[in-house]
Structures are given as C-alpha cells and as structure tokens.
Design a protein around this motif. Structure first.
Motif, PDB file in Angstrom:
ATOM      1  N   ASN A  79     -19.748  14.068  22.649  1.00  0.00           N
ATOM      2  CA  ASN A  79     -19.606  12.909  21.751  1.00  0.00           C
ATOM      3  C   ASN A  79     -18.385  12.043  22.051  1.00  0.00           C
ATOM      4  O   ASN A  79     -18.000  11.203  21.240  1.00  0.00           O
ATOM      5  CB  ASN A  79     -19.556  13.348  20.280  1.00  0.00           C
ATOM      6  CG  ASN A  79     -20.814  14.072  19.841  1.00  0.00           C
ATOM      7  OD1 ASN A  79     -21.914  13.715  20.257  1.00  0.00           O
ATOM      8  ND2 ASN A  79     -20.647  15.099  19.023  1.00  0.00           N
ATOM      9  N   LEU A  80     -17.773  12.232  23.230  1.00  0.00           N
ATOM     10  CA  LEU A  80     -16.643  11.398  23.631  1.00  0.00           C
ATOM     11  C   LEU A  80     -17.048  10.484  24.785  1.00  0.00           C
ATOM     12  O   LEU A  80     -17.981  10.774  25.533  1.00  0.00           O
ATOM     13  CB  LEU A  80     -15.462  12.271  24.073  1.00  0.00           C
ATOM     14  CG  LEU A  80     -14.820  13.156  23.000  1.00  0.00           C
ATOM     15  CD1 LEU A  80     -13.757  14.050  23.626  1.00  0.00           C
ATOM     16  CD2 LEU A  80     -14.220  12.306  21.890  1.00  0.00           C
ATOM     17  N   SER A  81     -16.331   9.368  24.918  1.00  0.00           N
ATOM     18  CA  SER A  81     -16.563   8.443  26.018  1.00  0.00           C
ATOM     19  C   SER A  81     -15.793   8.936  27.240  1.00  0.00           C
ATOM     20  O   SER A  81     -14.559   8.999  27.221  1.00  0.00           O
ATOM     21  CB  SER A  81     -16.097   7.037  25.637  1.00  0.00           C
ATOM     22  OG  SER A  81     -16.223   6.145  26.725  1.00  0.00           O
ATOM     23  N   VAL A  82     -16.527   9.295  28.303  1.00  0.00           N
ATOM     24  CA  VAL A  82     -15.910   9.908  29.481  1.00  0.00           C
ATOM     25  C   VAL A  82     -16.399   9.221  30.748  1.00  0.00           C
ATOM     26  O   VAL A  82     -17.588   8.964  30.913  1.00  0.00           O
ATOM     27  CB  VAL A  82     -16.239  11.417  29.567  1.00  0.00           C
ATOM     28  CG1 VAL A  82     -15.539  12.044  30.766  1.00  0.00           C
ATOM     29  CG2 VAL A  82     -15.847  12.127  28.281  1.00  0.00           C
ATOM     30  N   SER A  83     -15.468   8.925  31.650  1.00  0.00           N
ATOM     31  CA  SER A  83     -15.814   8.419  32.974  1.00  0.00           C
ATOM     32  C   SER A  83     -15.087   9.281  34.004  1.00  0.00           C
ATOM     33  O   SER A  83     -14.173  10.041  33.669  1.00  0.00           O
ATOM     34  CB  SER A  83     -15.427   6.944  33.124  1.00  0.00           C
ATOM     35  OG  SER A  83     -14.053   6.755  32.870  1.00  0.00           O
ATOM     36  N   THR A  84     -15.480   9.177  35.264  1.00  0.00           N
ATOM     37  CA  THR A  84     -14.886  10.000  36.317  1.00  0.00           C
ATOM     38  C   THR A  84     -14.432   9.136  37.486  1.00  0.00           C
ATOM     39  O   THR A  84     -14.950   8.036  37.708  1.00  0.00           O
ATOM     40  CB  THR A  84     -15.883  11.058  36.829  1.00  0.00           C
ATOM     41  OG1 THR A  84     -17.022  10.390  37.407  1.00  0.00           O
ATOM     42  CG2 THR A  84     -16.344  11.961  35.698  1.00  0.00           C
ATOM     43  N   ALA A  85     -13.475   9.661  38.231  1.00  0.00           N
ATOM     44  CA  ALA A  85     -12.988   8.986  39.436  1.00  0.00           C
ATOM     45  C   ALA A  85     -12.614  10.031  40.467  1.00  0.00           C
ATOM     46  O   ALA A  85     -12.062  11.088  40.131  1.00  0.00           O
ATOM     47  CB  ALA A  85     -11.791   8.104  39.118  1.00  0.00           C
ATOM     48  N   LEU A  86     -12.922   9.725  41.723  1.00  0.00           N
ATOM     49  CA  LEU A  86     -12.599  10.614  42.835  1.00  0.00           C
ATOM     50  C   LEU A  86     -11.784   9.810  43.842  1.00  0.00           C
ATOM     51  O   LEU A  86     -12.215   8.755  44.293  1.00  0.00           O
ATOM     52  CB  LEU A  86     -13.883  11.145  43.475  1.00  0.00           C
ATOM     53  CG  LEU A  86     -13.748  12.129  44.631  1.00  0.00           C
ATOM     54  CD1 LEU A  86     -13.097  13.413  44.167  1.00  0.00           C
ATOM     55  CD2 LEU A  86     -15.115  12.419  45.242  1.00  0.00           C
ATOM     56  N   LYS A  87     -10.580  10.308  44.164  1.00  0.00           N
ATOM     57  CA  LYS A  87      -9.681   9.580  45.052  1.00  0.00           C
ATOM     58  C   LYS A  87      -9.263  10.451  46.229  1.00  0.00           C
ATOM     59  O   LYS A  87      -9.159  11.669  46.115  1.00  0.00           O
ATOM     60  CB  LYS A  87      -8.412   9.132  44.301  1.00  0.00           C
ATOM     61  CG  LYS A  87      -8.670   8.260  43.079  1.00  0.00           C
ATOM     62  CD  LYS A  87      -9.115   6.875  43.468  1.00  0.00           C
ATOM     63  CE  LYS A  87      -9.302   6.003  42.225  1.00  0.00           C
ATOM     64  NZ  LYS A  87      -9.745   4.643  42.573  1.00  0.00           N
ATOM     65  N   LEU A  88      -9.006   9.799  47.357  1.00  0.00           N
ATOM     66  CA  LEU A  88      -8.462  10.461  48.533  1.00  0.00           C
ATOM     67  C   LEU A  88      -7.022  10.003  48.672  1.00  0.00           C
ATOM     68  O   LEU A  88      -6.757   8.854  49.024  1.00  0.00           O
ATOM     69  CB  LEU A  88      -9.265  10.090  49.776  1.00  0.00           C
ATOM     70  CG  LEU A  88      -8.839  10.740  51.095  1.00  0.00           C
ATOM     71  CD1 LEU A  88      -9.039  12.247  51.032  1.00  0.00           C
ATOM     72  CD2 LEU A  88      -9.627  10.143  52.252  1.00  0.00           C
TER      73      LEU A  88
END
Length: 274
Positions: A79-88
């Motif tokens: 029920n939370l707003s979640v986004s993801t990021a992948l970095k090098l």
C-alpha cells in the motif's frame, strides 16, 4: 517529506532500513525509491546503458532487477508508493547523486558500524554517504520490527550555523510526536559554566517559534561519549547531529563526531548537513 531513498544490497541491515522507511513513508504519505548500486570493474557510467551491456554486466543487472522488483512488491511495502533504480557506480557516490537528481528528502541506510583497523582503513559506504550527502541521512543500527521514536536526542554546540539542522530535526520529530531532547555536551577541553550554557541556549532558541523541546546540559570526557551516555540514560530511540561534511585532509586530521557516532552508536543516528 515527499521522497525517501533507500539504498539496498539486499542484506539484513538494508532490510532494517527498509522497515524504518516503510513506517515513515506510511506516516508522511511519502514515496520510496529503492536503489541498488552495481559496483563492477566496467563502471564508468552512473546507470546501466546499452554500451555497457556485456555478458557479465547483463547477468548481474538482470539478477539485481529481479531482486529489486521482488523487494518492491514485498509485504513490508504494501500500500505504499514504491519505485526502483539500478545504477552502475561507486556505492556512496551513486547514492548521493541519486538523491540529488530525484529531489530526495531523506536517505535511510542500514549499518552494523565499524571499529578498530576496519574503521580506520576501510570505513563504510554509510559513513561516506553521511560525510558527503546534502540530504539528511537516517542510519538504522539494529534489527527492528516496528520502527518508532519516542525520545529523540538532538546534540549540537548551538552556533549560528546549526539553525537549519535544528529546524529539520525538529520537523522530523513531529512525524512520531516524540519527546525532543536538545542536548549540549560539556567537556573538560571546552567547559562552559551552567549560566554560560543557558545563555547560548537562549540566544540560539530566541527566534525558534516551536518551543516543544527539553533542554539538557551533560558533562562528559568527550562530546561523543556525552551524547552516547546521555542517550543511554534516557533510553533514546534516535540520535540527531549535524555534520560539516569535511573531505580530504581536513577530514583525515579533524575527523567527524557524526561519523564516529554512526560507527559506534548502538542506537540509530540521523545526520543533517550544515
């Protein structure tokens, strides 16, 4: 508070930070950005792109993306707003750059601390983020099931430059409605009589409109020991402190109380850049 950044290496320490982030986000209706940094020999960009898609990179990239997706869909973040990021990138640099480009209000990281030779020669990614981040950093030091703050200690020398960190700490304190303990530590090398310390408090707090806090003066051998001992005495849940963010030789010779606390405190620590 609108955006919270949670760097994760999928370890138990990172999971502790995620639990705290979920609790805070639910109280503030904030968005959580889950970040994973790939530290690979081929690093040279701050994100995965087509030019970097050699087999080794793609293997780790796909595995990390799958784990990030699983984590974003976990029960902790329901029920939370979640986004993801992948970095090098290098971990600490990737965290601070991501915080800037995404207008992050708070970084939450897990840490088990460091001491002795490990602390001196290696340090930790969390410590580096604390040193360099312009965004407040909350370091979770222990396993938690339900993150809560009943007593929050904010330690300072209450010089003029500390006003902004103080106000940010005071604002964070309102999220949990906890007791806000404003602490000055007296040491033998910089001892102040009580009336002088009280005058410093009065001058510093003169234009602070929100007066919901408890003032304390604590005597100890060092500032770090004073903060830790006072926090233990009142059974505080969180320690807040400002950091100058020294770099290079200035950091090497002068050190940083905030980084020492991050390494040595058994309690969670929140740092605010001056």
């Amino acid at each position: 508070m609108k955006k919270i950044l949670v760097p994760t290496d999928f370890s138990p320490h990172a999971n502790n930070a995620l639990k705290a982030a979920a609790k805070i986000a639910s109280k503030c209706q904030a968005e959580i950005l889950l970040l994973h940094i790939l530290e690979l020999p081929q690093q040279g960009s701050d994100s995965i792109n087509v030019g970097a898609e050699i087999p080794e990179v793609m293997f780790f990239k796909n595995a990390a993306e799958n784990r990030l997706l699983e984590l974003a869909q976990s029960e902790i973040l329901k029920n939370l707003s979640v986004s993801t990021a992948l970095k090098l990138d290098r971990t600490s640099l990737g965290v601070t750059k991501t915080a800037i480009t995404n207008d992050i209000d708070l970084i939450i990281m897990g840490s088990h601390g460091a001491s002795g030779f490990k602390e001196f020669f290696i340090g930790s990614n969390t410590e580096k983020v604390v040193r360099t981040s312009d965004v407040p950093v909350l370091v979770i030091k222990e396993e938690i099931e339900d993150f809560n703050v009943s007593d929050f200690v904010f330690a300072s020398d209450f010089s003029e430059g500390m006003k902004e960190p103080f106000l940010k700490a005071q604002e964070f304190n309102k999220i949990f409605g906890s007791m806000f303990h404003v602490l000055m530590v007296n040491t033998p090398n910089n001892f102040k009589p009580t009336h002088v310390a009280e005058e410093i408090f009065e001058d510093f707090l003169e234009d602070i409109t929100d007066k919901e806090y408890d003032l304390s003066i604590y005597n100890d051998l060092t500032i770090e020991k004073g903060i830790l001992n006072f926090s233990e005495k009142i059974n505080a849940d969180l320690i807040g402190i400002s950091t100058h963010g020294r770099k290079g030789l200035a950091h090497f010779f002068n050190g940083s109380i905030s980084e020492d606390l991050v390494n040595h405190s058994p309690k969670s620590v929140m740092t605010f850049k001056i």
